[in-house]
Design a protein around this motif. Structure first.
Motif, PDB file in Angstrom:
ATOM      1  N   GLY A  59       0.789  -1.413  -0.025  1.00  0.00           N
ATOM      2  CA  GLY A  59       0.102   0.121   0.082  1.00  0.00           C
ATOM      3  C   GLY A  59       0.856   1.259   0.116  1.00  0.00           C
ATOM      4  N   GLU A  60       2.301   0.932   0.211  1.00  0.00           N
ATOM      5  CA  GLU A  60       2.758   2.250   0.079  1.00  0.00           C
ATOM      6  C   GLU A  60       2.848   3.159  -1.310  1.00  0.00           C
ATOM      7  OE1 GLU A  60       7.392   4.049   1.011  1.00  0.00           O
ATOM      8  OE2 GLU A  60       6.950   1.549   1.355  1.00  0.00           O
ATOM      9  N   GLU A  61       2.965   4.337  -1.389  1.00  0.00           N
ATOM     10  CA  GLU A  61       2.763   5.270  -2.442  1.00  0.00           C
ATOM     11  C   GLU A  61       3.792   6.354  -2.250  1.00  0.00           C
ATOM     12  OE1 GLU A  61      -0.985   7.491  -3.588  1.00  0.00           O
ATOM     13  OE2 GLU A  61      -1.343   5.652  -3.971  1.00  0.00           O
ATOM     14  N   ARG A  62       4.339   6.742  -3.612  1.00  0.00           N
ATOM     15  CA  ARG A  62       5.265   7.681  -3.576  1.00  0.00           C
ATOM     16  C   ARG A  62       4.985   8.434  -4.772  1.00  0.00           C
ATOM     17  NH1 ARG A  62       8.432   8.436   0.703  1.00  0.00           N
ATOM     18  NH2 ARG A  62      10.289   8.954  -0.496  1.00  0.00           N
ATOM     19  N   LEU A  63       5.211   9.800  -4.802  1.00  0.00           N
ATOM     20  CA  LEU A  63       5.179  10.673  -5.794  1.00  0.00           C
ATOM     21  C   LEU A  63       6.460  11.310  -6.429  1.00  0.00           C
ATOM     22  CD1 LEU A  63       1.930  12.793  -4.384  1.00  0.00           C
ATOM     23  CD2 LEU A  63       1.955  10.933  -6.242  1.00  0.00           C
ATOM     24  N   TYR A  64       6.613  11.455  -7.659  1.00  0.00           N
ATOM     25  CA  TYR A  64       7.746  12.016  -8.240  1.00  0.00           C
ATOM     26  C   TYR A  64       7.397  12.914  -9.304  1.00  0.00           C
ATOM     27  CZ  TYR A  64       9.288   7.648  -6.150  1.00  0.00           C
ATOM     28  OH  TYR A  64       9.569   6.642  -5.404  1.00  0.00           O
ATOM     29  N   PRO A  65       8.079  14.213  -9.244  1.00  0.00           N
ATOM     30  CA  PRO A  65       7.541  15.185 -10.463  1.00  0.00           C
ATOM     31  C   PRO A  65       8.521  14.740 -11.758  1.00  0.00           C
ATOM     32  CG  PRO A  65       9.133  16.067  -9.005  1.00  0.00           C
ATOM     33  CD  PRO A  65       8.873  14.602  -8.411  1.00  0.00           C
ATOM     34  N   THR A  66       7.620  15.283 -12.855  1.00  0.00           N
ATOM     35  CA  THR A  66       8.070  14.504 -13.923  1.00  0.00           C
ATOM     36  C   THR A  66       8.167  15.438 -15.044  1.00  0.00           C
ATOM     37  OG1 THR A  66       5.831  13.964 -14.901  1.00  0.00           O
ATOM     38  CG2 THR A  66       7.060  12.394 -13.924  1.00  0.00           C
ATOM     39  N   GLY A  67       8.392  16.804 -14.644  1.00  0.00           N
ATOM     40  CA  GLY A  67       8.646  17.961 -15.529  1.00  0.00           C
ATOM     41  C   GLY A  67       9.938  17.916 -16.127  1.00  0.00           C
ATOM     42  N   SER A  68      10.313  19.091 -16.940  1.00  0.00           N
ATOM     43  CA  SER A  68      11.382  19.186 -17.745  1.00  0.00           C
ATOM     44  C   SER A  68      12.567  19.014 -16.863  1.00  0.00           C
ATOM     45  CB  SER A  68      11.290  20.512 -18.556  1.00  0.00           C
ATOM     46  OG  SER A  68      12.594  20.538 -19.205  1.00  0.00           O
ATOM     47  N   GLY A  69      13.571  18.127 -17.225  1.00  0.00           N
ATOM     48  CA  GLY A  69      14.699  18.065 -16.369  1.00  0.00           C
ATOM     49  C   GLY A  69      14.596  17.322 -15.132  1.00  0.00           C
ATOM     50  N   SER A  70      13.341  16.686 -15.001  1.00  0.00           N
ATOM     51  CA  SER A  70      13.184  15.659 -13.836  1.00  0.00           C
ATOM     52  C   SER A  70      14.060  14.599 -13.696  1.00  0.00           C
ATOM     53  CB  SER A  70      11.765  15.398 -13.680  1.00  0.00           C
ATOM     54  OG  SER A  70      11.478  14.382 -12.886  1.00  0.00           O
ATOM     55  N   ALA A  71      14.662  14.372 -12.520  1.00  0.00           N
ATOM     56  CA  ALA A  71      15.301  13.149 -12.132  1.00  0.00           C
ATOM     57  C   ALA A  71      14.164  12.310 -11.428  1.00  0.00           C
ATOM     58  CB  ALA A  71      16.455  13.326 -11.500  1.00  0.00           C
ATOM     59  N   TRP A  72      13.176  11.923 -11.932  1.00  0.00           N
ATOM     60  CA  TRP A  72      12.307  11.120 -11.007  1.00  0.00           C
ATOM     61  C   TRP A  72      12.842   9.633 -11.003  1.00  0.00           C
ATOM     62  CZ3 TRP A  72      10.367   6.357 -12.459  1.00  0.00           C
ATOM     63  CH2 TRP A  72      10.118   6.023 -13.736  1.00  0.00           C
ATOM     64  N   LEU A  73      13.520   8.966 -11.970  1.00  0.00           N
ATOM     65  CA  LEU A  73      14.156   7.695 -11.892  1.00  0.00           C
ATOM     66  C   LEU A  73      15.163   7.572 -11.059  1.00  0.00           C
ATOM     67  CD1 LEU A  73      13.830   4.813 -13.020  1.00  0.00           C
ATOM     68  CD2 LEU A  73      15.118   5.456 -14.996  1.00  0.00           C
TER      69      LEU A  73
END
Length: 97
Positions: A59-73
């Motif tokens: 049930g764990e959930e995380r949010l990552y920004p994906t805008g220009s230049g994002s380093a979500w990975l």
């Protein structure tokens, strides 16, 4: 949307699946939702969207920004290495690294 990769899968889903497999996690235990224009981004003044990664078994959930230049990975990899999602279902294959 499950993180399973299909030929028409978005690049984020393909990248997530590859990382999960390489780290020994069960890919089907994760859901990925890419919101290109979320209200949270507007609320916090971020450019781009948000990627929501959810582990079904914990049930764990995380949010990552994906805008220009994002380093979500990179942020996702750091979360995996830091113990987030540590209790997630592991695949039957041995993990690499």
């Amino acid at each position: 949307m499950p993180a399973h990769t299909q030929p028409e899968s978005p690049p984020a889903a393909q990248a997530l699946s590859g990382v999960l497999r390489a780290k020994g996690f069960e890919v089907g235990d994760f859901e990925l939702e890419d919101d290109a224009a979320p209200a949270f981004s507007d609320l916090f003044g971020m450019r781009g969207g948000l990627l929501r990664v959810r582990c079904c078994s914990t049930g764990e959930e995380r949010l990552y920004p994906t805008g220009s230049g994002s380093a979500w990975l990179g942020a996702f990899l750091m979360d995996l290495g830091g113990g987030h999602f540590a209790q997630a279902v592991r695949g039957s294959a041995s993990a690499i690294g």
